[in-house]
Structure formats: structure tokens, C-alpha cells
Enzyme design. Structure first.
Site, mmCIF file in Angstrom:
data_model
loop_
_atom_site.group_PDB
_atom_site.id
_atom_site.type_symbol
_atom_site.label_atom_id
_atom_site.label_comp_id
_atom_site.label_asym_id
_atom_site.label_seq_id
_atom_site.Cartn_x
_atom_site.Cartn_y
_atom_site.Cartn_z
ATOM 1 N N ARG A 82 11.531 -6.590 4.125
ATOM 2 C CA ARG A 82 11.503 -5.159 4.428
ATOM 3 C C ARG A 82 12.119 -4.893 5.798
ATOM 4 O O ARG A 82 12.804 -3.888 6.000
ATOM 5 C CB ARG A 82 10.049 -4.663 4.401
ATOM 6 C CG ARG A 82 9.908 -3.170 4.641
ATOM 7 C CD ARG A 82 8.499 -2.689 4.387
ATOM 8 N NE ARG A 82 7.606 -2.937 5.514
ATOM 9 C CZ ARG A 82 6.307 -2.625 5.524
ATOM 10 N NH1 ARG A 82 5.748 -2.095 4.453
ATOM 11 N NH2 ARG A 82 5.561 -2.859 6.581
ATOM 12 N N ARG B 103 -9.483 0.646 9.556
ATOM 13 C CA ARG B 103 -9.147 -0.746 9.831
ATOM 14 C C ARG B 103 -10.249 -1.456 10.605
ATOM 15 O O ARG B 103 -10.147 -2.655 10.847
ATOM 16 C CB ARG B 103 -7.844 -0.824 10.630
ATOM 17 C CG ARG B 103 -6.599 -1.026 9.750
ATOM 18 C CD ARG B 103 -5.385 -0.857 10.638
ATOM 19 N NE ARG B 103 -4.227 -1.619 10.287
ATOM 20 C CZ ARG B 103 -3.119 -1.083 9.754
ATOM 21 N NH1 ARG B 103 -3.106 0.177 9.397
ATOM 22 N NH2 ARG B 103 -2.055 -1.833 9.568
ATOM 23 N N LYS C 149 0.823 -1.209 0.000
ATOM 24 C CA LYS C 149 0.000 0.000 0.000
ATOM 25 C C LYS C 149 0.863 1.267 0.000
ATOM 26 O O LYS C 149 0.621 2.178 -0.777
ATOM 27 C CB LYS C 149 -0.921 0.024 1.232
ATOM 28 C CG LYS C 149 -1.887 -1.150 1.303
ATOM 29 C CD LYS C 149 -2.882 -0.978 2.435
ATOM 30 C CE LYS C 149 -2.268 -1.033 3.826
ATOM 31 N NZ LYS C 149 -1.862 -2.371 4.260
ATOM 32 N N ARG D 209 11.824 -1.271 11.295
ATOM 33 C CA ARG D 209 10.563 -1.407 12.010
ATOM 34 C C ARG D 209 10.574 -2.678 12.837
ATOM 35 O O ARG D 209 10.746 -3.763 12.292
ATOM 36 C CB ARG D 209 9.381 -1.422 11.031
ATOM 37 C CG ARG D 209 8.951 -0.046 10.609
ATOM 38 C CD ARG D 209 7.833 -0.113 9.589
ATOM 39 N NE ARG D 209 6.626 -0.771 10.088
ATOM 40 C CZ ARG D 209 5.466 -0.745 9.444
ATOM 41 N NH1 ARG D 209 5.371 -0.101 8.287
ATOM 42 N NH2 ARG D 209 4.413 -1.368 9.944
ATOM 43 N N ARG E 153 -0.080 -9.365 12.949
ATOM 44 C CA ARG E 153 -0.646 -8.230 12.193
ATOM 45 C C ARG E 153 -1.575 -8.748 11.100
ATOM 46 O O ARG E 153 -2.636 -8.172 10.852
ATOM 47 C CB ARG E 153 0.476 -7.380 11.592
ATOM 48 C CG ARG E 153 1.186 -6.541 12.647
ATOM 49 C CD ARG E 153 2.533 -6.042 12.174
ATOM 50 N NE ARG E 153 2.456 -5.177 11.011
ATOM 51 C CZ ARG E 153 3.473 -4.959 10.187
ATOM 52 N NH1 ARG E 153 4.642 -5.558 10.382
ATOM 53 N NH2 ARG E 153 3.331 -4.150 9.177
HETATM 54 P P1 AMP Z 1 0.938 0.016 9.118
HETATM 55 O O1 AMP Z 1 2.106 0.913 8.900
HETATM 56 O O2 AMP Z 1 -0.290 0.496 8.376
HETATM 57 O O3 AMP Z 1 1.239 -1.424 8.882
HETATM 58 O O4 AMP Z 1 0.561 0.148 10.662
HETATM 59 C C1 AMP Z 1 1.431 -0.229 11.682
HETATM 60 C C2 AMP Z 1 0.702 -0.323 13.003
HETATM 61 O O5 AMP Z 1 0.145 0.950 13.342
HETATM 62 C C3 AMP Z 1 -0.478 -1.265 13.030
HETATM 63 O O6 AMP Z 1 -0.068 -2.608 13.246
HETATM 64 C C4 AMP Z 1 -1.276 -0.713 14.186
HETATM 65 O O7 AMP Z 1 -0.720 -1.042 15.411
HETATM 66 C C5 AMP Z 1 -1.094 0.787 14.014
HETATM 67 N N1 AMP Z 1 -2.147 1.348 13.129
HETATM 68 C C6 AMP Z 1 -1.990 1.905 11.914
HETATM 69 N N2 AMP Z 1 -3.157 2.305 11.391
HETATM 70 C C7 AMP Z 1 -4.092 1.946 12.289
HETATM 71 C C8 AMP Z 1 -5.516 2.050 12.353
HETATM 72 N N3 AMP Z 1 -6.215 2.581 11.333
HETATM 73 N N4 AMP Z 1 -6.151 1.590 13.443
HETATM 74 C C9 AMP Z 1 -5.490 1.058 14.450
HETATM 75 N N5 AMP Z 1 -4.171 0.902 14.474
HETATM 76 C C10 AMP Z 1 -3.458 1.342 13.411
#
Ligand code: AMP
Length: 369
Positions: free
Chosen positions: A307, A268, A193, A313, A325
């Protein structure tokens, strides 16, 4: 919101409000006319809806007919003089009530008065469902007015924009604020994404908001929000809804003049999706599409571990957290496919293959919107 030809319209007057106004006009007229049998004359095309509803509500015997005003063929100043089509019956000595859908400048009314001067009617009354006082430039009395409206372009309930919209049971108003394109980029962690959003934001001139990135920015800067989010993120769990929704709203507000947004990692959960709809509505806008990158789980794990070698990360470095996740995605997030499908806004795109190929597939979906 609806689209007619090239323009967007937002809900303005509900079917219920129209119904109440038509009922009141019918009752007032019946009261004033007593036992006299009036001839109601609708002015086509726009008045067909209001006349139909009006006569159904009129509690006493009445006659009903329609006329149409048409420009003279071959006359240059078509705006000024019009001819009448459809008036065949003798109206001498009758009480005639013109029923209009809308009166704005009063030009049509002027023509009607001119034409009816010679008909020998007992009285000519004017009833209009909608009336724009700011636009009205004539002195003719309007005997019955349903709803006064500001000088805005409206469609629905008989009124059209270039032929469309007459069939709508409620009234919509032209949306004058800029039209935005808002996309939800969807897919499990590792679907690509973020990578794709970087291409799409350039191509479509959109603001990219990644909630994950905003959380990481806050963690890096040791804000209170960052500290809170970190405890969830480190375990691969979702940050609580209200915290995330508030943060997302603030990000949208920061970009008030945007052409539109790419939401990446948000929504989400159902609560987040509902909050996003409300937020877009408050901006006179909407989510146009959820574009979902569909990728198999094992490919995701592989990509994320890869990655993790360079991203720094923590949640990419450990297979257990990665799998958590992905599990969070399937248990809490994947249902959003239904949320957007129900609005006919879900577009699945094959997320397997080279970055450029995937971009092309995404653009093909977006260009069709
Ligand atoms: P991402 O970079 O989108 O993979 O997000 C990394 C982490 O951020 C996720 O595993 C969640 O812990 C938190 N996070 C990101 N976006 C959301 C969301 N919309 N709702 C809840 N937690 C989020």
C-alpha cells in the site's frame, strides 16, 4: 438498554427507587389503618411484583388475594365492560385496599369501582405504585401513590410489553429516538478495515469515521490538531487519548441524524473504549458489536508495504514504522478484545483472502446482530 420484541427500552426507575416507594406506601397504609386487618387485593397480571414486595414490608397482619379483569368473550367493545375473575371471599364490612402496579387512564379503576359497589365493603382504598397524572381521565381518588411518572410507555417490575419484561427488577422506558447500529471495526494496521468500511457503510447506510483519516485530513490542512497528531503518527505511535477522544466526539456530533456509525481505528485503548461507551450512552445508544478482522502479522507487513507504494503515507513506507504500529496494536489495542468480549460483543472474522470474501464474512456477522 434492553430489547423486547422489536423495541428498545432504556433504564428509567431503579430497583432502589422502587423499593423506597413501596416501603413508604406500606408504612403510610399501616399508619392510617391502625389495628384493622386489611384485605390487600392485587390486580393481575402486572401487580404481582409490587404486591409481593408490599406485603413483605407491611408491618402488621393482613390478608392478601388477587383478582383479574378479563374481557367478555364474544363482546365486540371489549374495552368497556370487563368481568372479574378470582374474587371468592366475602368482603362485607372489610377494608379493602386495591394494589395496582400502574394507573394510567383509570379504565381498570373504573371497572373495579363498578364491581366492588355491590360487595358491601367498609371502605375501598386505592394504592398504586406508578401513576401517570397526564393520562388519568377519571375522578376516583387515589389514596396512596408511590411514584408519579410522565406519560411514557414503561416495562419491568410486573409491567410487560406484549408478554415480555414483567420479570425485570427495575423499570425501563420505551426509547423513542431512532435506533442506531454502531460497529467498531477492529484489527491490526493493514487488516483491511478501511477497505471493508467502504463497503459496509453503503450496505448498512452508516457513517464511517476513521480516526486515522481525520488526523491525515488535519495534517493536510495544517491545523493545530494535525501538527500535534503528526509528531506521533510519523513514528507509528498512538496520538494521546484525550486529543483523539475529543476529535472523535466532534465527528460524531457532526452526524447527529446518522443511522449509526462504523468506527474504524477507534477505540485503540481502554480509555477510548470507555469514552466511546459514554458517548453512545449520551445518544441513547450503544456499540452493538466489535467486528475484528484477524490477519497474521507477516501478511500485514506485506500488505502495508504494498500500500505504501501508492498511498503516499509515510507510516506505510518504512518497515520499521509498520512493525512499530503493529507492536502498538498488540501492546495497547489488542486488549480491547477483552473489553468487548466481556460485553458479549466481540466477533472475530477471518481477514485473510479476497476482499469480497471478507466482506461476505463481515456481513454474515453483522446480519446476525
Ligand atoms: P490508521 O489510519 O488507523 O492506521 O491510523 C494511523 C495513525 O493515526 C496511528 O498510527 C496513530 O498514530 C493515529 N491514530 C489513529 N487512530 C487513533 C486512535 N484511536 N488513537 C490514537 N492514535 C490514533
Amino acid at each position: 438498554m434492553i430489547k423486547l420484541h422489536d423495541k428498545y427500552f432504556k433504564p428509567f426507575i431503579s430497583a432502589k427507587e422502587i423499593d423506597a416507594a413501596v416501603s413508604k406506601m406500606a408504612a403510610d397504609l399501616a399508619n392510617d389503618l391502625g389495628d384493622e386487618i386489611p384485605v390487600f387485593i392485587g390486580v393481575l397480571n402486572g401487580s404481582f411484583m409490587v404486591v409481593s414486595d408490599f406485603v413483605k414490608k407491611y408491618p402488621k397482619p393482613c390478608e392478601v388475594t388477587f383478582i383479574k379483569l378479563a374481557s367478555y368473550e364474544g363482546v365486540k367493545s371489549t374495552d368497556d365492560i370487563q368481568r372479574l375473575i378470582g374474587l371468592t371471599q366475602d368482603l362485607t364490612g372489610r377494608t379493602v385496599v386495591i394494589i395496582e402496579d400502574i394507573i394510567d387512564t383509570g379504565k381498570t379503576l373504573h371497572e373495579i369501582h363498578r364491581i366492588f359497589k355491590n360487595e358491601g365493603v367498609k371502605q375501598l382504598l386505592i394504592a398504586t405504585l406508578f401513576y401517570k397524572p397526564e393520562a388519568y381521565k377519571k375522578d376516583f381518588k387515589l389514596h396512596y401513590v408511590g411514584i408519579e411518572i410522565p406519560n411514557k410507555f414503561i416495562v419491568g417490575y410486573g409491567l410487560d410489553y406484549d408478554g415480555l419484561g414483567r420479570d425485570l427488577p427495575e423499570v425501563y422506558q420505551l426509547k423513542t429516538t431512532q435506533h442506531m447500529t454502531n460497529l467498531v471495526l477492529f484489527g491490526p494496521p493493514g487488516a483491511g478495515k478501511g477497505t471493508q468500511a467502504n463497503f459496509l457503510k453503503e450496505k448498512y447506510n452508516l457513517v464511517h469515521i476513521s480516526t486515522g483519516d481525520v488526523f491525515r485530513f488535519n495534517i493536510k490542512n495544517k491545523t493545530a490538531l494535525g501538527t500535534l497528531a503528526k509528531s506521533f503518527m510519523d513514528k507509528g505511535e498512538l496520538v494521546p487519548d484525550q486529543v483523539t477522544i475529543d476529535m472523535l466526539s466532534a465527528e460524531v456530533e457532526k452526524n447527529a441524524g446518522a443511522n449509526g456509525f462504523i468506527f474504524d481505528g477507534f477505540p485503540r485503548t481502554n480509555a477510548q473504549a470507555e469514552a466511546l461507551d459514554k458517548l453512545m450512552e449520551s445518544k441513547d445508544s450503544q456499540i452493538n458489536a466489535m467486528i475484528a478482522l484477524e490477519v497474521e502479522d507477516e501478511v500485514l507487513v506485506e500488505r502495508l508495504l504494498e500500500r505504501g507504494k501508492s498511498s503516499g503515507r509515510k507510516d506505510d513506507a518504512n518497515e520499521g514504522i509498520i512493525r512499530n504500529r503493529i507492536k502498538e496494536y498488540y501492546t495497547k489495542t489488542a486488549i480491547l478484545k477483552d473489553f468487548y468480549s466481556a460485553q458479549n460483543k466481540y466477533y472475530g472474522v477471518d481477514g485473510f483472502g479476497g476482499v469480497e470474501d471478507i466482506t461476505e464474512r463481515l456481513c454474515a456477522s453483522i446480519d446476525k446482530l
